[in-house]
Motif scaffolding. Sequence first.
Motif, PDB file in Angstrom:
ATOM      1  N   MET A 163     -13.965  10.207  -5.377  1.00  0.00           N
ATOM      2  CA  MET A 163     -12.517  10.076  -5.462  1.00  0.00           C
ATOM      3  C   MET A 163     -12.157   8.621  -5.794  1.00  0.00           C
ATOM      4  O   MET A 163     -12.660   7.688  -5.164  1.00  0.00           O
ATOM      5  N   PRO A 164     -11.252   8.406  -6.789  1.00  0.00           N
ATOM      6  CA  PRO A 164     -10.850   7.038  -7.106  1.00  0.00           C
ATOM      7  C   PRO A 164     -10.023   6.442  -5.978  1.00  0.00           C
ATOM      8  O   PRO A 164      -9.336   7.143  -5.241  1.00  0.00           O
ATOM      9  N   LYS A 165     -10.084   5.120  -5.847  1.00  0.00           N
ATOM     10  CA  LYS A 165      -9.316   4.447  -4.812  1.00  0.00           C
ATOM     11  C   LYS A 165      -7.832   4.524  -5.143  1.00  0.00           C
ATOM     12  O   LYS A 165      -7.442   4.439  -6.308  1.00  0.00           O
ATOM     13  N   PRO A 166      -6.959   4.678  -4.126  1.00  0.00           N
ATOM     14  CA  PRO A 166      -5.522   4.709  -4.408  1.00  0.00           C
ATOM     15  C   PRO A 166      -5.059   3.358  -4.944  1.00  0.00           C
ATOM     16  O   PRO A 166      -5.605   2.309  -4.602  1.00  0.00           O
ATOM     17  N   ILE A 167      -4.033   3.383  -5.784  1.00  0.00           N
ATOM     18  CA  ILE A 167      -3.510   2.168  -6.384  1.00  0.00           C
ATOM     19  C   ILE A 167      -2.602   1.458  -5.385  1.00  0.00           C
ATOM     20  O   ILE A 167      -1.674   2.056  -4.835  1.00  0.00           O
ATOM     21  N   ASP A 168      -2.850   0.174  -5.147  1.00  0.00           N
ATOM     22  CA  ASP A 168      -1.990  -0.635  -4.278  1.00  0.00           C
ATOM     23  C   ASP A 168      -0.947  -1.314  -5.161  1.00  0.00           C
ATOM     24  O   ASP A 168      -1.106  -2.446  -5.603  1.00  0.00           O
ATOM     25  N   TYR A 169       0.147  -0.586  -5.429  1.00  0.00           N
ATOM     26  CA  TYR A 169       1.156  -1.080  -6.360  1.00  0.00           C
ATOM     27  C   TYR A 169       1.819  -2.348  -5.848  1.00  0.00           C
ATOM     28  O   TYR A 169       2.128  -3.253  -6.635  1.00  0.00           O
ATOM     29  N   ASP A 170       2.054  -2.422  -4.534  1.00  0.00           N
ATOM     30  CA  ASP A 170       2.693  -3.617  -3.977  1.00  0.00           C
ATOM     31  C   ASP A 170       1.847  -4.856  -4.220  1.00  0.00           C
ATOM     32  O   ASP A 170       2.355  -5.908  -4.610  1.00  0.00           O
ATOM     33  N   ALA A 171       0.534  -4.741  -3.986  1.00  0.00           N
ATOM     34  CA  ALA A 171      -0.361  -5.887  -4.170  1.00  0.00           C
ATOM     35  C   ALA A 171      -0.440  -6.288  -5.645  1.00  0.00           C
ATOM     36  O   ALA A 171      -0.485  -7.471  -5.972  1.00  0.00           O
ATOM     37  N   LEU A 172      -0.447  -5.292  -6.538  1.00  0.00           N
ATOM     38  CA  LEU A 172      -0.472  -5.594  -7.970  1.00  0.00           C
ATOM     39  C   LEU A 172       0.757  -6.412  -8.360  1.00  0.00           C
ATOM     40  O   LEU A 172       0.663  -7.406  -9.094  1.00  0.00           O
ATOM     41  N   LEU A 173       1.918  -5.987  -7.879  1.00  0.00           N
ATOM     42  CA  LEU A 173       3.146  -6.693  -8.229  1.00  0.00           C
ATOM     43  C   LEU A 173       3.182  -8.070  -7.590  1.00  0.00           C
ATOM     44  O   LEU A 173       3.631  -9.048  -8.201  1.00  0.00           O
ATOM     45  N   LYS A 174       2.694  -8.176  -6.345  1.00  0.00           N
ATOM     46  CA  LYS A 174       2.678  -9.481  -5.680  1.00  0.00           C
ATOM     47  C   LYS A 174       1.814 -10.465  -6.459  1.00  0.00           C
ATOM     48  O   LYS A 174       2.199 -11.622  -6.677  1.00  0.00           O
ATOM     49  N   ASP A 175       0.637 -10.017  -6.891  1.00  0.00           N
ATOM     50  CA  ASP A 175      -0.247 -10.891  -7.673  1.00  0.00           C
ATOM     51  C   ASP A 175       0.400 -11.265  -9.000  1.00  0.00           C
ATOM     52  O   ASP A 175       0.256 -12.390  -9.484  1.00  0.00           O
ATOM     53  N   PHE A 176       1.127 -10.318  -9.591  1.00  0.00           N
ATOM     54  CA  PHE A 176       1.802 -10.602 -10.857  1.00  0.00           C
ATOM     55  C   PHE A 176       2.850 -11.692 -10.660  1.00  0.00           C
ATOM     56  O   PHE A 176       2.958 -12.624 -11.470  1.00  0.00           O
ATOM     57  N   ILE A 177       3.633 -11.577  -9.600  1.00  0.00           N
ATOM     58  CA  ILE A 177       4.669 -12.584  -9.333  1.00  0.00           C
ATOM     59  C   ILE A 177       4.033 -13.945  -9.070  1.00  0.00           C
ATOM     60  O   ILE A 177       4.565 -14.991  -9.460  1.00  0.00           O
ATOM     61  N   THR A 178       2.874 -13.948  -8.417  1.00  0.00           N
ATOM     62  CA  THR A 178       2.157 -15.211  -8.200  1.00  0.00           C
ATOM     63  C   THR A 178       1.799 -15.860  -9.531  1.00  0.00           C
ATOM     64  O   THR A 178       1.964 -17.069  -9.714  1.00  0.00           O
ATOM     65  N   ASP A 179       1.319 -15.057 -10.474  1.00  0.00           N
ATOM     66  CA  ASP A 179       0.893 -15.581 -11.773  1.00  0.00           C
ATOM     67  C   ASP A 179       2.069 -15.948 -12.667  1.00  0.00           C
ATOM     68  O   ASP A 179       1.944 -16.831 -13.525  1.00  0.00           O
ATOM     69  N   PHE A 180       3.206 -15.268 -12.486  1.00  0.00           N
ATOM     70  CA  PHE A 180       4.356 -15.481 -13.373  1.00  0.00           C
ATOM     71  C   PHE A 180       5.605 -15.851 -12.567  1.00  0.00           C
ATOM     72  O   PHE A 180       6.697 -15.369 -12.860  1.00  0.00           O
ATOM     73  N   PHE A 181       5.451 -16.727 -11.585  1.00  0.00           N
ATOM     74  CA  PHE A 181       6.580 -17.037 -10.707  1.00  0.00           C
ATOM     75  C   PHE A 181       7.785 -17.612 -11.451  1.00  0.00           C
ATOM     76  O   PHE A 181       8.908 -17.142 -11.251  1.00  0.00           O
TER      77      PHE A 181
END
Length: 361
Positions: free
Chosen positions: A1-19
Motif C-alpha cells: 500500500m502506498p503511503k498517504p500523502i501529507d498535504y499539509d507538510a508538502l505545502l509547509k515545505d513549499f512556503i518555506t522554499d517560496f516565502f
Amino acid sequence: MPKPIDYDALLKDFITDFFPEFIAFADPELYDAIDWSRGYTFLEQELINALRGKFKIRGKRKFTDKLVRVYLKTGAEHLVFIHAEFQHQPEVGFGRRMYEYRALIGLRYGVEDISAIAVFTGAPPSMEERSYQRTTFKTRIQYDFISIVAVQEKEQELIDASDNPFAIALLAALYAYQSKKQPKLRLKLKSKLFELARSKKMPFDKILKLLIFVRDFVNLPQTFENEFRETQYYLTFPKTEAMTISKGTKEFAAGLYEHVFGYDPAVALEEERKQYKELLEKERQKAEEERLKAEEERLKAEEERQKAEEERHRMEAERQRTVLYFHETLQMPATEIAEVLNLDLTYIEGLISALEDKNEG
C-alpha cells in the motif's frame, strides 16, 4: 500500500522554499512593507520548544504551522504566523484556535505586530471559521486573519498570476480537489500544471522544487503516474540520442540535487526500490499464508463432511437393524414400529418390503 500523502507538510515545505513569493500573493501590502534585504528567520521550532509542556499543541499542527520573523522598512520587527491546513471536511473551532495561537505567540515574543495567514487546500471552511468573534455582555473580541481557500480560487485568475509560483501551488490544490476519483482528468490537469510551470522564467532550483511539489501533491495511481512520467519528464528534461553524459556530469547533477533538496536521488531511489521489493515479498508471503490457510480450511471442511456422511450411514444402518429386529424377531406390524420409533410409516413399509423381496429372491 502506498503511503498517504501529507498535504499539509508538502505545502509547509513549499512556503518555506517560496516565502517571499507566498507573502507577495497573500498580502501585497505586507510584501511591500518588508525590508527583504535583512532576510527572514523561521521560528516555529523555537516556538514549539518554548510552549511544549505549557500549552496543548496537537501533533500534526506543530509541524505544519510556520512562524517567521521579518523586519519592516521602518526597522520594526514583525512576525508572520502561517497555518497550512488540508481538511477532508470543515473543522469546528478553527477560528478560535487561530486566535489562541496569536495570543500565545504575542505572549512568547512580546510582539504586537503579528500577521496571520491560513491556507486551506482541501474542503473549504465555513465563513464563521475564517475569523473569531466572542461577545460577553459589553465585552467583544473580533479577530480577523487572511484566509486563502484554494478550491474557491478562480482557475483563470490563478493562471494569470502564475508568474508567482504560489499561484501554481494553489492551482495544483484546486485541480487535485476537482479531480478526486477521476484519474484520467487528474492526469490531464497535472500535465497542464507541468506545462504551465515549465513556461515560467525561474532559477533552476526554484522550477525544480515547483515541479516536485506538483508531482507529489497531484498524486496519481501508479499506472497513470507512469504515463505521466513518460511524457512530462521527457519534456522537462529532454535529451537526444547524440547526448553523452559523463560520470562526472551525473555526479555533479546528483550533488546539485542533494544540495538543493537535501538527499541523493539515487540513494532515495534505491531505498524506494528496496522498500518496494520488501513490500512485494510481504504481499507474496501474505498471499501464500492465506492460500495455505484456505487449503487447510477446505481440507478440514471435507474431513468434517466425510465424518458427517459416515455418521449418517451408521445411523441409517442402525435404524434398519432396529426395524428388522422389531419386524422379524418381535413380529411387530409396520404401524407399531413406526409409532415406537417415531419414523415415517412409508419408510418402515418400504424397508420391510425390501427385506421380503430379498428373502424371496
